[in-house]
Design a protein around this motif. Structure first.
Motif, PDB file in Angstrom:
ATOM      1  N   PRO A 257       0.809  -1.218   0.000  1.00 16.59           N
ATOM      2  CA  PRO A 257       0.000   0.000   0.000  1.00 16.59           C
ATOM      3  C   PRO A 257       0.841   1.266   0.000  1.00 16.59           C
ATOM      4  O   PRO A 257       2.005   1.273   0.427  1.00 16.59           O
ATOM      5  CB  PRO A 257      -0.797  -0.127   1.305  1.00 16.59           C
ATOM      6  CG  PRO A 257       0.108  -0.899   2.204  1.00 16.59           C
ATOM      7  CD  PRO A 257       0.882  -1.846   1.329  1.00 16.59           C
ATOM      8  N   ALA A 258       0.234   2.339  -0.449  1.00 22.06           N
ATOM      9  CA  ALA A 258       0.883   3.644  -0.456  1.00 22.06           C
ATOM     10  C   ALA A 258      -0.176   4.716  -0.301  1.00 22.06           C
ATOM     11  O   ALA A 258      -1.349   4.520  -0.635  1.00 22.06           O
ATOM     12  CB  ALA A 258       1.666   3.859  -1.752  1.00 22.06           C
ATOM     13  N   ILE A 259       0.238   5.862   0.216  1.00 25.77           N
ATOM     14  CA  ILE A 259      -0.627   7.036   0.296  1.00 25.77           C
ATOM     15  C   ILE A 259      -0.215   7.982  -0.811  1.00 25.77           C
ATOM     16  O   ILE A 259       0.971   8.298  -0.972  1.00 25.77           O
ATOM     17  CB  ILE A 259      -0.494   7.727   1.661  1.00 25.77           C
ATOM     18  CG1 ILE A 259      -1.053   6.818   2.769  1.00 25.77           C
ATOM     19  CG2 ILE A 259      -1.205   9.073   1.659  1.00 25.77           C
ATOM     20  CD1 ILE A 259      -0.754   7.306   4.165  1.00 25.77           C
ATOM     21  N   THR A 260      -1.179   8.411  -1.606  1.00 25.37           N
ATOM     22  CA  THR A 260      -0.915   9.406  -2.644  1.00 25.37           C
ATOM     23  C   THR A 260      -1.761  10.635  -2.381  1.00 25.37           C
ATOM     24  O   THR A 260      -2.964  10.529  -2.140  1.00 25.37           O
ATOM     25  CB  THR A 260      -1.236   8.863  -4.047  1.00 25.37           C
ATOM     26  OG1 THR A 260      -2.526   8.259  -4.036  1.00 25.37           O
ATOM     27  CG2 THR A 260      -0.227   7.845  -4.490  1.00 25.37           C
ATOM     28  N   ILE A 261      -1.122  11.785  -2.438  1.00 24.50           N
ATOM     29  CA  ILE A 261      -1.807  13.066  -2.327  1.00 24.50           C
ATOM     30  C   ILE A 261      -1.665  13.757  -3.676  1.00 24.50           C
ATOM     31  O   ILE A 261      -0.550  14.072  -4.111  1.00 24.50           O
ATOM     32  CB  ILE A 261      -1.207  13.942  -1.204  1.00 24.50           C
ATOM     33  CG1 ILE A 261      -1.126  13.153   0.110  1.00 24.50           C
ATOM     34  CG2 ILE A 261      -2.015  15.223  -1.040  1.00 24.50           C
ATOM     35  CD1 ILE A 261      -2.459  12.686   0.648  1.00 24.50           C
ATOM     36  N   ILE A 262      -2.784  13.958  -4.359  1.00 24.53           N
ATOM     37  CA  ILE A 262      -2.785  14.488  -5.720  1.00 24.53           C
ATOM     38  C   ILE A 262      -3.644  15.748  -5.748  1.00 24.53           C
ATOM     39  O   ILE A 262      -4.775  15.747  -5.252  1.00 24.53           O
ATOM     40  CB  ILE A 262      -3.335  13.456  -6.720  1.00 24.53           C
ATOM     41  CG1 ILE A 262      -2.476  12.180  -6.693  1.00 24.53           C
ATOM     42  CG2 ILE A 262      -3.385  14.032  -8.133  1.00 24.53           C
ATOM     43  CD1 ILE A 262      -3.032  11.044  -7.530  1.00 24.53           C
ATOM     44  N   GLY A 263      -3.117  16.803  -6.323  1.00 28.41           N
ATOM     45  CA  GLY A 263      -3.841  18.072  -6.364  1.00 28.41           C
ATOM     46  C   GLY A 263      -4.182  18.496  -7.776  1.00 28.41           C
ATOM     47  O   GLY A 263      -3.479  18.169  -8.726  1.00 28.41           O
ATOM     48  N   LYS A 264      -5.282  19.229  -7.889  1.00 29.77           N
ATOM     49  CA  LYS A 264      -5.641  19.831  -9.166  1.00 29.77           C
ATOM     50  C   LYS A 264      -5.036  21.223  -9.183  1.00 29.77           C
ATOM     51  O   LYS A 264      -5.685  22.224  -8.932  1.00 29.77           O
ATOM     52  CB  LYS A 264      -7.156  19.888  -9.337  1.00 29.77           C
ATOM     53  CG  LYS A 264      -7.596  20.209 -10.757  1.00 29.77           C
ATOM     54  CD  LYS A 264      -9.089  20.053 -10.919  1.00 29.77           C
ATOM     55  CE  LYS A 264      -9.501  20.313 -12.360  1.00 29.77           C
ATOM     56  NZ  LYS A 264     -10.975  20.189 -12.527  1.00 29.77           N
ATOM     57  N   LYS A 265      -3.740  21.235  -9.475  1.00 30.24           N
ATOM     58  CA  LYS A 265      -2.992  22.489  -9.417  1.00 30.24           C
ATOM     59  C   LYS A 265      -1.778  22.352 -10.328  1.00 30.24           C
ATOM     60  O   LYS A 265      -1.552  21.320 -10.962  1.00 30.24           O
ATOM     61  CB  LYS A 265      -2.561  22.783  -7.990  1.00 30.24           C
ATOM     62  CG  LYS A 265      -1.771  21.666  -7.330  1.00 30.24           C
ATOM     63  CD  LYS A 265      -1.294  22.034  -5.940  1.00 30.24           C
ATOM     64  CE  LYS A 265      -2.426  22.136  -4.973  1.00 30.24           C
ATOM     65  NZ  LYS A 265      -1.976  22.383  -3.596  1.00 30.24           N
ATOM     66  N   ASN A 266      -0.982  23.391 -10.370  1.00 35.06           N
ATOM     67  CA  ASN A 266       0.208  23.379 -11.218  1.00 35.06           C
ATOM     68  C   ASN A 266       1.199  22.330 -10.751  1.00 35.06           C
ATOM     69  O   ASN A 266       1.228  21.949  -9.585  1.00 35.06           O
ATOM     70  CB  ASN A 266       0.873  24.758 -11.212  1.00 35.06           C
ATOM     71  CG  ASN A 266       0.000  25.807 -11.860  1.00 35.06           C
ATOM     72  OD1 ASN A 266      -0.794  25.492 -12.744  1.00 35.06           O
ATOM     73  ND2 ASN A 266       0.127  27.046 -11.427  1.00 35.06           N
ATOM     74  N   SER A 267       2.028  21.874 -11.681  1.00 38.34           N
ATOM     75  CA  SER A 267       3.016  20.851 -11.360  1.00 38.34           C
ATOM     76  C   SER A 267       4.138  21.426 -10.501  1.00 38.34           C
ATOM     77  O   SER A 267       4.303  22.636 -10.371  1.00 38.34           O
ATOM     78  CB  SER A 267       3.587  20.252 -12.642  1.00 38.34           C
ATOM     79  OG  SER A 267       4.243  21.253 -13.395  1.00 38.34           O
ATOM     80  N   GLY A 268       4.912  20.537  -9.934  1.00 35.69           N
ATOM     81  CA  GLY A 268       6.034  20.932  -9.105  1.00 35.69           C
ATOM     82  C   GLY A 268       6.702  19.693  -8.572  1.00 35.69           C
ATOM     83  O   GLY A 268       6.426  18.580  -9.015  1.00 35.69           O
TER      84      GLY A 268
END
Length: 573
Positions: A257-268
């Protein structure tokens, strides 16, 4: 259900047969069948902190979605934080009624839905909310239905959860077709959590953040390519936290398992952490480090990488120095199969009790059976054959043999006919009912090859001079150009571990998967370009299976400098 029209647009209706399939799933039995795995409270709070769903925000003015709420592992902490945030915002006008639009939560399974609904009502009442209002809030927040089949009207500032882990084989055919028509990411052998992620990402508001804990297979495997492309094109991977060997759930899971935090925003850049301690305060401190509002402290266990996400390519989370070596080798050398090496997998029969037995006991024609090697035969690093054989129902041209011409084979198969016909492949092609799932290629038997078990903590590369046919848990490599003994040294070296750690998923206990799709990514130079002395050194190291000698020879093969050698020597330690 009160409040359901606020959440869903019902214009996109499904056919009655699909709805029947959904109804069957909604009434299904145990949690394992439904792919339900329950997340520890410490991990839930960690994810809520990472996405920014914290009491110091005006949460009443935000919208949060939980697409598969189960028994409320995420839902109850969300409600607790929402009420705490409302209590802190003392100057905010209005009463509890402004909470109605703050939470949306979905659950397919009816018994679980009803159980959790009563838990939510009871929890609200404990917080001092009147019973009638608690019922109204619960019925506005909770929706019983299939998250994947009803398009969401609203966009959400936060989406969190632990999406169900369900293999395609467990989904009714018509329903699977419906999902495939709606979700391009449901590709190849993708599990159900993949379209859950797609639908959730589509439901993020501008600037919104998704935080999921689930298997990391989609980040590496072939079936995750469309979802990786979606993230690369429209979103930003903010955080990745690998949870191998952590007690993230209340039950053990085989997948990594892993936790992913993904945003609807500019890359970085992406901030990455590995194997955190599941303690509330330590996770709180780690969340602060992973948050981009804070600079990384010297010596922090968190690392920051650029360009983790790149089109549909597998995501690489290794340290920058290791990735740099990997990229240099990939740029300089061709892939394994471009250098005359063939990667294959052994035979899956679908009914081993019918097709596999002691070789001498298999009462079939001699040209219809082959000596079989399995993972249990190679545990020592050498083949210690236990005497098994596998039936080969194929002729020389790859077609099934005519059973009328093979009476002993026919008798053997007909005695086990029901077992064989119960397989999916037999039901799909009744006229070919006695074929093995994979076609058998007898020529593989007599060719020298390297045998590689699928899941191993360490590489266990075994040489077969051409005496056995591999079982389905064994991959094999044959070569028309390279010395297999020299190649054995390469596969036993830390160079191969570098590739597999970068591209392979890990299983419980940190074991790597030595699958064909990962083995094919390994790069090697042309055999003709290797000096005679180094050829002998590689061959000798491979024959002896001396790991230190393999590393020394292979480091020369790839012309590693001292710094690169030092970096690779730390792999797996």
């Amino acid at each position: 259900m009160k409040g359901s029209s606020l959440l869903f647009n019902h214009d996109n209706q499904c056919g009655p047969l699909v709805l029947d399939a959904v109804e069957d799933l909604a009434n299904q039995g145990d949690a394992e069948e439904r792919g339900a795995v329950f997340t520890r409270t410490e991990v839930v709070n960690f994810i809520l902190n990472l996405v920014g769903y914290t009491e110091d925000n005006l949460l009443c003015q935000k919208k949060i979605l939980e697409p598969s709420f189960g028994e409320g592992d995420f839902l109850l902490p969300i409600i607790d934080r929402l009420l705490a945030a409302r209590g802190r915002a003392k100057r905010e006008k209005g009463s509890a009624e402004n909470l109605f639009g703050a939470i949306r939560a979905v659950e397919l399974h009816k018994k679980t839905f009803n159980k959790t609904r009563f838990r939510v009502i009871g929890f609200l009442e404990q917080k001092g909310i009147k019973s009638s209002l608690a019922v109204a809030l619960a019925d506005s927040w909770l929706f019983q239905g299939d998250f994947l089949l009803v398009p969401l009207k609203d966009k959400f500032d936060f989406i969190v959860g632990n999406p169900p882990y369900v293999r395609q084989e467990l989904i009714p055919h018509l329903l699977l077709q419906e999902y495939r028509g709606r979700y391009p990411t449901l590709y190849d052998r993708a599990d159900l959590y993949v379209p859950f992620i797609e639908h959730s990402l589509e439901s993020l508001s501008d600037g919104g953040v998704l935080g999921f804990i689930c298997s990391d297979r989609w980040m590496k495997n072939k079936y995750g390519a469309p979802l990786r492309k979606l993230v690369a094109d429209h979103f930003h991977l903010i955080n990745y936290v690998d949870m191998v060997n952590t007690l993230a759930f209340y039950s053990e899971v085989t997948a990594y398992p892993a936790i992913t935090i993904i945003g609807k925003k500019n890359s970085g850049p992406t901030r990455i952490a590995h194997r955190p301690s599941i303690e509330q305060e330590k996770l709180r401190a780690l969340a602060n480090e992973l948050n981009f509002r804070h600079q990384l402290a010297p010596g922090s266990s968190v690392c920051e990488l650029n360009h983790v996400v790149h089109g549909s390519e597998p995501w690489l989370f290794d340290c920058p120095a290791q990735v740099e070596i990997l990229r240099r080798i990939e740029k300089q050398y061709p892939c394994l199969e471009e250098m005359g090496c063939k990667v294959g997998i052994g035979v899956a029969t679908g009914a081993d009790n019918a097709f596999i037995d002691i070789f001498e006991k298999l009462d079939v024609e001699e040209d219809c059976k082959l000596p079989l090697v399995t993972t249990k035969d190679i545990v020592s690093g050498e083949i210690k054959w236990r005497g098994l054989g596998v039936i080969n129902p194929f002729g020389l041209e790859g077609r099934l043999v005519d059973l009328k011409k093979y009476p002993r084979l026919r008798n053997h198969l007909e005695q086990r006919e029901q077992l064989i016909k119960n397989r999916h492949c037999a039901q799909k092609m009744p006229e070919h009912w006695y074929r093995t799932i994979d076609r058998i290629f007898p020529e593989v038997l007599k060719k020298p090859k390297l045998l590689i078990p699928d899941i191993k903590g360490d590489a266990n590369i075994v040489f077969d001079k051409g005496e056995f046919y591999p079982h389905h848990n064994l991959y094999y490599i044959m070569s028309s150009s390279w010395s297999l003994r020299a190649l054995q040294a390469v596969l036993l070296s830390r160079i191969t571990r570098l590739f597999l750690m970068a591209y392979s998923i890990k299983m419980r206990g940190g074991c790597l998967r030595f699958q064909a799709q990962y083995l094919r990514r390994i790069r090697i130079p042309s055999w003709q370009d290797i000096s005679t002395h180094l050829r002998h050194e590689l061959i000798s190291a491979g024959i002896k299976r001396d790991l230190e000698a393999c590393d020394r020879a292979v480091f020369k093969l790839y012309d590693l400098n001292e710094k690169e050698k030092s970096i690779l020597m730390g792999i797996g330690d």
